[in-house]
Design a protein around this motif. Structure first.
Motif, PDB file in Angstrom:
ATOM      1  N   GLY A  87      31.824 -13.786 -46.501  1.00  0.00           N
ATOM      2  CA  GLY A  87      30.893 -14.717 -45.904  1.00  0.00           C
ATOM      3  C   GLY A  87      31.096 -14.850 -44.284  1.00  0.00           C
ATOM      4  O   GLY A  87      32.181 -14.435 -43.843  1.00  0.00           O
ATOM      5  N   LEU A 107      29.993 -13.397 -51.260  1.00  0.00           N
ATOM      6  CA  LEU A 107      29.788 -14.759 -50.689  1.00  0.00           C
ATOM      7  C   LEU A 107      28.779 -15.044 -49.478  1.00  0.00           C
ATOM      8  O   LEU A 107      29.177 -14.693 -48.619  1.00  0.00           O
ATOM      9  CB  LEU A 107      31.163 -15.383 -50.762  1.00  0.00           C
ATOM     10  CG  LEU A 107      31.144 -16.966 -50.317  1.00  0.00           C
ATOM     11  CD1 LEU A 107      31.004 -17.656 -51.493  1.00  0.00           C
ATOM     12  CD2 LEU A 107      32.593 -17.274 -49.546  1.00  0.00           C
ATOM     13  N   SER A 108      28.043 -16.065 -49.960  1.00  0.00           N
ATOM     14  CA  SER A 108      27.128 -16.653 -48.748  1.00  0.00           C
ATOM     15  C   SER A 108      26.398 -15.247 -48.042  1.00  0.00           C
ATOM     16  O   SER A 108      25.762 -14.663 -48.809  1.00  0.00           O
ATOM     17  CB  SER A 108      27.901 -17.133 -47.954  1.00  0.00           C
ATOM     18  OG  SER A 108      27.102 -18.088 -47.007  1.00  0.00           O
ATOM     19  N   MET A 109      26.642 -15.300 -46.724  1.00  0.00           N
ATOM     20  CA  MET A 109      25.982 -14.088 -46.022  1.00  0.00           C
ATOM     21  C   MET A 109      26.572 -12.652 -46.771  1.00  0.00           C
ATOM     22  O   MET A 109      25.692 -11.907 -46.786  1.00  0.00           O
ATOM     23  CB  MET A 109      26.427 -13.908 -44.663  1.00  0.00           C
ATOM     24  CG  MET A 109      25.845 -12.737 -43.799  1.00  0.00           C
ATOM     25  SD  MET A 109      26.313 -12.822 -42.118  1.00  0.00           S
ATOM     26  CE  MET A 109      27.824 -11.862 -42.304  1.00  0.00           C
ATOM     27  N   GLN A 151      24.120 -11.892 -49.355  1.00  0.00           N
ATOM     28  CA  GLN A 151      22.882 -11.288 -49.007  1.00  0.00           C
ATOM     29  C   GLN A 151      22.897  -9.736 -48.564  1.00  0.00           C
ATOM     30  O   GLN A 151      22.195  -9.002 -48.724  1.00  0.00           O
ATOM     31  CB  GLN A 151      22.250 -12.224 -47.585  1.00  0.00           C
ATOM     32  CG  GLN A 151      21.859 -13.339 -47.962  1.00  0.00           C
ATOM     33  CD  GLN A 151      21.679 -14.148 -46.650  1.00  0.00           C
ATOM     34  OE1 GLN A 151      22.157 -13.970 -45.709  1.00  0.00           O
ATOM     35  NE2 GLN A 151      20.980 -15.013 -46.946  1.00  0.00           N
ATOM     36  N   ASP A 186      27.004 -18.522 -54.258  1.00  0.00           N
ATOM     37  CA  ASP A 186      26.427 -19.414 -53.162  1.00  0.00           C
ATOM     38  C   ASP A 186      25.824 -18.716 -51.882  1.00  0.00           C
ATOM     39  O   ASP A 186      25.976 -18.500 -50.858  1.00  0.00           O
ATOM     40  CB  ASP A 186      27.832 -20.018 -52.432  1.00  0.00           C
ATOM     41  CG  ASP A 186      27.388 -21.248 -51.581  1.00  0.00           C
ATOM     42  OD1 ASP A 186      26.286 -21.851 -52.001  1.00  0.00           O
ATOM     43  OD2 ASP A 186      28.335 -21.551 -50.800  1.00  0.00           O
ATOM     44  N   THR A 187      24.711 -17.862 -52.484  1.00  0.00           N
ATOM     45  CA  THR A 187      23.992 -17.135 -51.515  1.00  0.00           C
ATOM     46  C   THR A 187      22.393 -17.401 -51.954  1.00  0.00           C
ATOM     47  O   THR A 187      22.081 -18.003 -52.659  1.00  0.00           O
ATOM     48  CB  THR A 187      24.302 -15.770 -51.624  1.00  0.00           C
ATOM     49  OG1 THR A 187      23.868 -14.947 -50.491  1.00  0.00           O
ATOM     50  CG2 THR A 187      23.757 -14.826 -52.979  1.00  0.00           C
ATOM     51  N   SER A 188      21.491 -16.605 -51.108  1.00  0.00           N
ATOM     52  CA  SER A 188      20.028 -16.616 -51.264  1.00  0.00           C
ATOM     53  C   SER A 188      19.506 -15.581 -51.083  1.00  0.00           C
ATOM     54  O   SER A 188      19.934 -14.541 -49.877  1.00  0.00           O
ATOM     55  CB  SER A 188      19.445 -17.945 -50.522  1.00  0.00           C
ATOM     56  OG  SER A 188      18.126 -17.808 -50.401  1.00  0.00           O
ATOM     57  N   MET A 230      32.843 -26.349 -45.689  1.00  0.00           N
ATOM     58  CA  MET A 230      33.248 -25.016 -46.179  1.00  0.00           C
ATOM     59  C   MET A 230      34.178 -25.266 -47.430  1.00  0.00           C
ATOM     60  O   MET A 230      34.166 -24.327 -48.572  1.00  0.00           O
ATOM     61  CB  MET A 230      34.112 -24.322 -45.342  1.00  0.00           C
ATOM     62  CG  MET A 230      33.244 -24.000 -44.105  1.00  0.00           C
ATOM     63  SD  MET A 230      31.449 -22.851 -44.518  1.00  0.00           S
ATOM     64  CE  MET A 230      31.115 -22.480 -42.766  1.00  0.00           C
TER      65      MET A 230
END
Length: 229
Positions: free
Chosen positions: A24, A89-91, A94, A114-116, A151
C-alpha cells in the motif's frame, strides 16, 4: 530484460500457485516480510516495490492505477509467472483490481485487504491533490508522525511501529504525489468468490491486533455465463 520494478522473489519451485503481494501507500515491499517468510516455505512469493516507492524508480507526472498494473504485469511476464494468487493492501488492493481487469485470466485467487473499488469523488481528488502539494514541500516525516497510529494500533509492538515509520519516511516525496493525487477514477468490478475458512492474512503492521470474527460481505450474483470457482 532487466525488470523496471525492484522486487523480492522467494521460494523454491512448487506445485502450489505463486503468491504476488502488492503493498500500500506510502510503504514498500518490506511490509510483507512476515508473509514472504511464512509462505516462501511452500510456494514462490513475489513482492514488488511499486513505481515511485522503495527501490523502484521515480517517474515524473501523474501515475494512474492502470500504469501500476502494467508494471506488475510486465514484471510477472519477465519472471515467467503465468498463473498466481494476487493480494493487495489499501492502494495495493486497488491496483490488484486493476490487474484483474487487465489480465484476470491469470489470477487464480484475489485477496483484497483494507481497500475500496469505489471511484474517487471530487472532494477526495481535491484532498489528494492538496496532500500531494504538501508532501512535495514538506517531505514525509511530518506526515508519518501524524498518521503512524492510524496505520497501526496504538498498542502495536514498537518494532512494528518503527518499521512502518521507516517505510513512510524513506519514500521519495517526488514519487508519492503521483499516486496520491491519482486515486481510482472509475468503478472496478471483480468476481465474487465464496468466503473460505482458510488461514487469515495479516500485515506486519497488524500482528498485535486481536482478530475479529469475519463478517460476510454483500455479493452480487455472478453471471451464469461464467462458472463459479
Amino acid at each position: 530484460m532487466t525488470p523496471f520494478l525492484a522486487y523480492e522473489d522467494k521460494g523454491a519451485d512448487s506445485p502450489l500457485l505463486p503468491l504476488v503481494l502488492i503493498h500500500g501507500h506510502p510503504f514498500d515491499r518490506t511490509m510483507w516480510a512476515p508473509q514472504v517468510a511464512a509462505f516462501a516455505a511452500e510456494r514462490r512469493v513475489v513482492a514488488p516495490d511499486l513505481r515511485g516507492y522503495g527501490a523502484s524508480p521515480v517517474t515524473p507526472g501523474r501515475t494512474p492505477l492502470s500504469r501500476f498494473a502494467e508494471d506488475v504485469e510486465d514484471l510477472l511476464d519477465t519472471l515467467g509467472v503465468d498463473r498466481f494468487v494476487l493480494a493487495g493492501l489499501s492502494m495495493g488492493g486497488q491496483i490488484a483490481l486493476e490487474c484483474y481487469a487487465r489480465f484476470g485470466d491469470r489470477v487464480r485467487g484475489l485477496v483484497l485487504a483494507d481497500t475500496s473499488a469505489a471511484p474517487e469523488t471530487s472532494a477526495g481528488k481535491a484532498a489528494r491533490a492538496a496532500m500531494a502539494d504538501r508532501l512535495l514541500v514538506e517531505g514525509l516525516r511530518g506526515y508519518a508522525d501524524e498518521v503512524l497510529e492510524k496505520m497501526v494500533a496504538p498498542y502495536a509492538d514498537p518494532e512494528v511501529k518503527a518499521h512502518v515509520h521507516r517505510m513512510m519516511t524513506a519514500t521519495s516525496p517526488e514519487g508519492v504525489p503521483r499516486p496520491c493525487a491519482a486515486g481510482p477514477t472509475a468503478p472496478t468490478t471483480a468476481p465474487c468468490w465464496p468466503r473460505s475458512p482458510s488461514r487469515r492474512w495479516w500485515s506486519s503492521a497488524r500482528t498485535t491486533r486481536t482478530p475479529r470474527s469475519p463478517r460476510p460481505a454483500p455479493c452480487t450474483p455472478r453471471s451464469p455465463t461464467r462458472p463459479s470457482r
